[in-house]
Write a protein that holds these residues in place. Structure first.
Motif, short mmCIF file in Angstrom:
data_model
loop_
_atom_site.label_atom_id
_atom_site.label_comp_id
_atom_site.label_asym_id
_atom_site.label_seq_id
_atom_site.Cartn_x
_atom_site.Cartn_y
_atom_site.Cartn_z
N UNK A 228 0.86 -1.18 0.00
CA UNK A 228 0.00 0.00 0.00
C UNK A 228 0.90 1.24 0.00
N UNK A 229 1.50 1.54 -1.16
CA UNK A 229 2.49 2.61 -1.21
C UNK A 229 1.93 3.99 -0.88
N UNK A 230 0.66 4.24 -1.18
CA UNK A 230 0.11 5.57 -0.89
C UNK A 230 0.03 5.83 0.61
N UNK A 231 -0.36 4.82 1.37
CA UNK A 231 -0.39 5.00 2.83
C UNK A 231 1.03 5.05 3.39
N UNK A 232 1.94 4.28 2.80
CA UNK A 232 3.33 4.33 3.24
C UNK A 232 3.90 5.74 3.04
N UNK A 233 3.62 6.32 1.88
CA UNK A 233 4.11 7.67 1.58
C UNK A 233 3.51 8.70 2.52
N UNK A 234 2.23 8.56 2.82
CA UNK A 234 1.58 9.51 3.74
C UNK A 234 2.31 9.53 5.08
N UNK A 235 2.65 8.36 5.59
CA UNK A 235 3.36 8.31 6.88
C UNK A 235 4.82 8.76 6.74
N UNK A 236 5.43 8.46 5.63
CA UNK A 236 6.81 8.91 5.39
C UNK A 236 6.86 10.44 5.37
N UNK A 237 5.91 11.06 4.69
CA UNK A 237 5.88 12.53 4.65
C UNK A 237 5.70 13.13 6.04
N UNK A 238 4.83 12.53 6.82
CA UNK A 238 4.61 13.02 8.19
C UNK A 238 5.87 12.83 9.02
N UNK A 239 6.51 11.67 8.90
CA UNK A 239 7.75 11.42 9.65
C UNK A 239 8.82 12.46 9.32
N UNK A 240 8.90 12.85 8.07
CA UNK A 240 9.90 13.86 7.67
C UNK A 240 9.63 15.21 8.32
N UNK A 241 8.36 15.51 8.57
CA UNK A 241 8.04 16.78 9.24
C UNK A 241 8.21 16.69 10.75
N UNK A 242 8.07 15.49 11.30
CA UNK A 242 8.18 15.31 12.75
C UNK A 242 9.61 15.24 13.25
N UNK A 243 10.51 14.75 12.41
CA UNK A 243 11.88 14.51 12.89
C UNK A 243 12.91 14.87 11.83
N UNK A 244 13.78 15.81 12.19
CA UNK A 244 14.87 16.18 11.29
C UNK A 244 15.80 14.99 11.09
N UNK A 245 16.01 14.21 12.14
CA UNK A 245 16.87 13.03 12.04
C UNK A 245 16.30 12.00 11.06
N UNK A 246 14.96 11.94 10.94
CA UNK A 246 14.36 10.96 10.07
C UNK A 246 14.63 11.27 8.60
N UNK A 247 14.89 12.53 8.28
CA UNK A 247 15.17 12.90 6.90
C UNK A 247 16.38 12.14 6.36
N UNK A 248 17.32 11.79 7.23
CA UNK A 248 18.48 11.01 6.79
C UNK A 248 18.06 9.63 6.27
N UNK A 249 17.06 9.03 6.91
CA UNK A 249 16.56 7.72 6.50
C UNK A 249 15.62 7.82 5.30
N UNK A 250 14.98 8.96 5.16
CA UNK A 250 13.89 9.10 4.19
C UNK A 250 14.34 8.84 2.75
N UNK A 251 15.50 9.34 2.38
CA UNK A 251 15.94 9.15 1.00
C UNK A 251 16.09 7.66 0.67
#
Length: 183
Positions: A34-57
């Motif tokens: 379910x990539x659309x729901x995965x992306x929705x949570x990924x986008x939120x995680x990127x806004x919640x945590x600066x450290x998470x941006x390192x994992x996001x790419x």
């Protein structure tokens, strides 16, 4: 897995800033395709945590490997890249939409303009903007941006020559007149 997704979604409803639960949801939604729901949570995680941006790419790349034709993943990834000033990679990702230019023209143009709003010194973006102006036959913009491009420290001569070739094939009265001296 769907029960685990439901449980985690219930937790996120009560604790919207819980990074751990959102990471679990991201993993679960990736596994249940379910990539659309995965992306929705990924986008939120990127806004919640600066450290998470390192994992996001890395996660975006994994999602694109699993779902290469999923438009929303690539759009989200491009927006993420722009937010991290990774303009070259954003343009490279945007280039994949040119196969279906008519369908994605608005997104392509918005992406290019967003990058140009952030920096007017990115040669690849300027070249893509010039190409876009040729496609749209908006020749008045072309001379202005070629001048900008020629003032850059690294002038993409090959790209500019290709764009000028494209301009020359249009039998339009309003084509700009170019007068440049060789160095």
């Amino acid at each position: 897995l769907s029960d685990a997704c439901t449980l985690c979604e219930d937790i996120v409803q009560s604790h919207s800033k819980d990074i751990f639960v959102r990471e679990q949801l991201l993993t679960l939604y990736t596994k249940v395709c379910n990539p659309n729901k995965a992306i929705a949570h990924l986008e939120i995680l990127c806004t919640l945590s600066v450290k998470f941006k390192d994992k996001a790419e890395r996660i975006y790349k994994e999602l694109l490997d699993s779902f290469p034709d999923e438009y929303h993943i690539r759009c989200s990834y491009i927006n993420f890249l722009i937010s991290t000033d990774a303009f070259t990679e954003a343009i490279i990702q945007c280039d994949t939409f040119y196969d279906h230019f008519d369908k994605h023209e608005t997104f392509i143009e918005t992406t290019i303009k967003t990058i140009l709003d952030r920096t007017q010194n990115h040669p690849l973006t300027i070249c893509r903007y010039l190409d876009l102006m040729v496609r749209k036959q908006q020749f008045s913009e072309i001379k202005i941006w070629i001048d900008v491009c020629l003032d850059l420290p690294e002038v993409p001569i090959q790209e500019l020559l290709i764009i000028l070739d494209k301009v020359l094939v249009y039998p339009v009265v309003e084509k700009p007149h170019f007068e440049y001296q060789s160095a």
